[in-house]
Design a protein around this motif. Structure first.
Motif, PDB file in Angstrom:
ATOM      1  N   ASN A   2      41.844  58.018  -8.573  1.00 36.62           N
ATOM      2  CA  ASN A   2      42.815  59.106  -8.701  1.00 36.62           C
ATOM      3  C   ASN A   2      42.629  59.791  -7.295  1.00 36.62           C
ATOM      4  O   ASN A   2      41.409  60.186  -6.695  1.00 36.62           O
ATOM      5  CB  ASN A   2      42.736  59.886  -9.889  1.00 36.62           C
ATOM      6  N   TYR A   3      43.736  60.674  -7.159  1.00 33.28           N
ATOM      7  CA  TYR A   3      43.658  61.438  -5.446  1.00 33.28           C
ATOM      8  C   TYR A   3      44.397  62.638  -5.852  1.00 33.28           C
ATOM      9  O   TYR A   3      45.382  63.028  -6.620  1.00 33.28           O
ATOM     10  CB  TYR A   3      44.402  60.551  -4.434  1.00 33.28           C
ATOM     11  N   THR A   9      45.840  70.812   3.799  1.00 31.02           N
ATOM     12  CA  THR A   9      45.436  69.969   4.710  1.00 31.02           C
ATOM     13  C   THR A   9      46.403  68.710   5.097  1.00 31.02           C
ATOM     14  O   THR A   9      46.464  68.114   6.186  1.00 31.02           O
ATOM     15  CB  THR A   9      44.004  69.432   4.720  1.00 31.02           C
ATOM     16  N   GLY A  10      47.159  68.509   4.188  1.00 28.79           N
ATOM     17  CA  GLY A  10      48.028  67.009   4.232  1.00 28.79           C
ATOM     18  C   GLY A  10      47.335  65.966   3.506  1.00 28.79           C
ATOM     19  O   GLY A  10      47.669  64.820   3.514  1.00 28.79           O
ATOM     20  N   MET A  11      46.094  66.136   3.538  1.00 30.99           N
ATOM     21  CA  MET A  11      45.085  64.766   3.104  1.00 30.99           C
ATOM     22  C   MET A  11      45.202  64.929   1.574  1.00 30.99           C
ATOM     23  O   MET A  11      44.864  65.698   0.923  1.00 30.99           O
ATOM     24  CB  MET A  11      43.523  65.061   3.704  1.00 30.99           C
ATOM     25  N   ARG A  12      45.287  63.402   1.091  1.00 26.32           N
ATOM     26  CA  ARG A  12      45.048  63.417  -0.380  1.00 26.32           C
ATOM     27  C   ARG A  12      43.868  62.618  -0.606  1.00 26.32           C
ATOM     28  O   ARG A  12      43.678  61.525   0.092  1.00 26.32           O
ATOM     29  CB  ARG A  12      46.327  62.591  -0.958  1.00 26.32           C
ATOM     30  N   VAL A  13      42.777  63.288  -1.128  1.00 27.95           N
ATOM     31  CA  VAL A  13      41.600  62.715  -1.235  1.00 27.95           C
ATOM     32  C   VAL A  13      41.008  62.086  -2.625  1.00 27.95           C
ATOM     33  O   VAL A  13      41.735  62.535  -3.528  1.00 27.95           O
ATOM     34  CB  VAL A  13      40.552  63.794  -0.632  1.00 27.95           C
ATOM     35  N   SER A  14      40.271  61.086  -2.535  1.00 29.46           N
ATOM     36  CA  SER A  14      39.728  60.663  -3.848  1.00 29.46           C
ATOM     37  C   SER A  14      38.928  61.728  -4.781  1.00 29.46           C
ATOM     38  O   SER A  14      38.268  62.327  -4.046  1.00 29.46           O
ATOM     39  CB  SER A  14      38.971  59.508  -3.305  1.00 29.46           C
ATOM     40  N   GLU A  15      39.285  61.861  -5.707  1.00 36.17           N
ATOM     41  CA  GLU A  15      38.606  62.833  -6.535  1.00 36.17           C
ATOM     42  C   GLU A  15      37.021  62.815  -6.865  1.00 36.17           C
ATOM     43  O   GLU A  15      36.415  63.681  -6.939  1.00 36.17           O
ATOM     44  CB  GLU A  15      39.371  63.122  -8.045  1.00 36.17           C
ATOM     45  N   GLY A  46      37.984  52.808  -3.359  1.00 37.83           N
ATOM     46  CA  GLY A  46      38.933  53.653  -3.197  1.00 37.83           C
ATOM     47  C   GLY A  46      38.639  54.986  -2.622  1.00 37.83           C
ATOM     48  O   GLY A  46      39.259  56.021  -2.525  1.00 37.83           O
ATOM     49  N   VAL A  47      37.281  55.392  -2.451  1.00 41.62           N
ATOM     50  CA  VAL A  47      36.830  56.633  -1.899  1.00 41.62           C
ATOM     51  C   VAL A  47      37.491  56.494  -0.443  1.00 41.62           C
ATOM     52  O   VAL A  47      37.371  55.711   0.188  1.00 41.62           O
ATOM     53  CB  VAL A  47      35.442  56.566  -1.784  1.00 41.62           C
ATOM     54  N   ASN A  48      38.110  57.736  -0.030  1.00 43.20           N
ATOM     55  CA  ASN A  48      38.734  57.898   1.069  1.00 43.20           C
ATOM     56  C   ASN A  48      38.133  59.071   1.957  1.00 43.20           C
ATOM     57  O   ASN A  48      38.878  59.501   2.826  1.00 43.20           O
ATOM     58  CB  ASN A  48      40.238  57.611   1.106  1.00 43.20           C
ATOM     59  N   CYS A 281      38.015  67.458  -5.029  1.00 42.77           N
ATOM     60  CA  CYS A 281      37.148  66.506  -5.173  1.00 42.77           C
ATOM     61  C   CYS A 281      35.679  66.827  -5.392  1.00 42.77           C
ATOM     62  O   CYS A 281      35.407  67.878  -4.905  1.00 42.77           O
ATOM     63  CB  CYS A 281      37.189  65.338  -4.082  1.00 42.77           C
ATOM     64  N   ALA A 282      34.913  66.110  -6.083  1.00 45.23           N
ATOM     65  CA  ALA A 282      33.587  66.464  -6.123  1.00 45.23           C
ATOM     66  C   ALA A 282      32.931  65.395  -5.249  1.00 45.23           C
ATOM     67  O   ALA A 282      33.409  64.279  -4.875  1.00 45.23           O
ATOM     68  CB  ALA A 282      33.023  65.776  -7.560  1.00 45.23           C
TER      69      ALA A 282
END
Length: 328
Positions: A2-3, A9-15, A46-48, A281-282
């Motif tokens: 999930n993101y 920032t505009g970034m959707r990051v892996s939780e 899926g980690v981004n 995210c963690a």
């Protein structure tokens, strides 16, 4: 996977993302092959979002990530690094335009990129958060196209609150886990209101929340869990989240009773963090692909019940809170 949005920032990051302190040292020996395999496995799953710093292995961690970016050009990978701990002495005055510019140029070279996705001040002295010059320098680096966003990595909730006074601060990295719950009370609501991205570091309390430790565990000489238990090298809160080792072990045993069937204590601890919507995210570490896989699996866990969250708070209040809550 999930993101979540990383603030504005505009970034959707892996939780569940990946922290790379272990690749640079202070966690015992990690081979380059293991570190690089862990990075690749994280991206496969899926980690981004990767978190690093210029002092992790004197740039080793950044250079490994730079290699990854070069090898995986088709993957969207965001990298956050940190600057400031190269200062000697480490003083607030050192967080000036000249030094920050030099640190940024070095990180750009290590990572092999033209602009940093996110630059974070690396746990500077509290006085730095009162220096307009410091944050003005970050603004100038952003205007020059050297960094895309900037934020702070803090030791104390007080510092996190101070950082929010600067509108250009887009992220705050803070120690937040079952053993460090103060941010949920005194900071996360403010961050959510300001739409500031929150990176939860030390999510497993340096392994205390892994469920794999015992009282006879011994750590390598070069492992901070051996040499920094009382803050001999840097802030004590970075090691076991500031919790006495034996106290942490006992609390971890109590928490194990709350872990759902088929899950590990580490996954439970990560899921606990994700129950707080203000968290973007963690960023658990992972020395090898297996550890990365175990951590990422937490993203697939069902939400924890109110009853379980309440019980986790009771365990914290009873034994851990007296050691940490007033200090950080």
């Amino acid at each position: 996977m999930n993101y979540r949005n990383l603030g504005e920032t505009g970034m959707r990051v892996s939780e569940i993302s990946l922290g790379t302190w272990a690749f640079g040292g202070d966690w015992g020996s990690v081979s380059e092959d293991d570190a690089y395999a862990a990075l690749n496995r994280a991206v496969d799953l899926g980690v981004n979002f990767l978190d690093t710093a210029d002092v992790y292995g004197d740039g080793r961690s950044e250079r490994l990530i730079g290699r990854l970016l070069k090898d995986r050009t088709n993957d969207e990978i965001f990298v956050a690094t940190k600057a400031g701990r190269r200062l000697d002495p480490h003083t607030a005055e050192g967080y000036n335009a000249e030094n920050l510019t030099a640190f940024v140029e070095r990180s750009l070279n290590n990572l092999g990129v033209e602009a940093l996705d996110l630059l974070q001040l690396h746990c500077p002295p509290t006085e730095a958060y009162r220096q307009d010059e410091t944050f003005g320098a970050l603004d100038e680096l952003q205007e020059a196209g050297k960094i895309k966003n900037h934020g702070v990595s803090v030791e104390k909730v007080e510092e996190a609150r101070m950082a929010l006074e600067y509108p250009s601060v887009k992220t705050v990295q803070i120690i937040f886990n079952v053993f460090r719950q103060k941010p949920a009370e005194e900071f996360l609501p403010l961050a959510e209101e300001r739409d500031v991205g929150i990176l939860a570091r030390v999510p497993l309390a340096s392994g205390l929340l892994s469920g794999k430790m015992s009282a006879d565990r011994r750590f390598d000489e070069g492992d901070h869990r051996n040499f920094n238990r009382n803050g001999e090298a840097f802030d004590k809160g970075e090691t076991f989240s500031g919790v006495d080792f034996e106290t942490g072990l006992r609390a971890a045993e109590e928490l194990k009773e709350l872990v759902p069937d088929g899950a590990t204590l580490a996954q439970f601890a990560l899921r606990w963090i994700l129950m707080h919507p203000a968290v973007s995210c963690a960023i658990p570490g992972g020395k090898n692909p297996s550890q990365v896989e175990d951590n990422v699996a937490a993203a697939e866990m069902a939400p924890l019940s109110d009853e379980v969250m309440k019980r986790a708070r009771e365990i914290y209040d009873a034994s851990v809170r007296p050691q940490v809550h007033h200090l950080w």
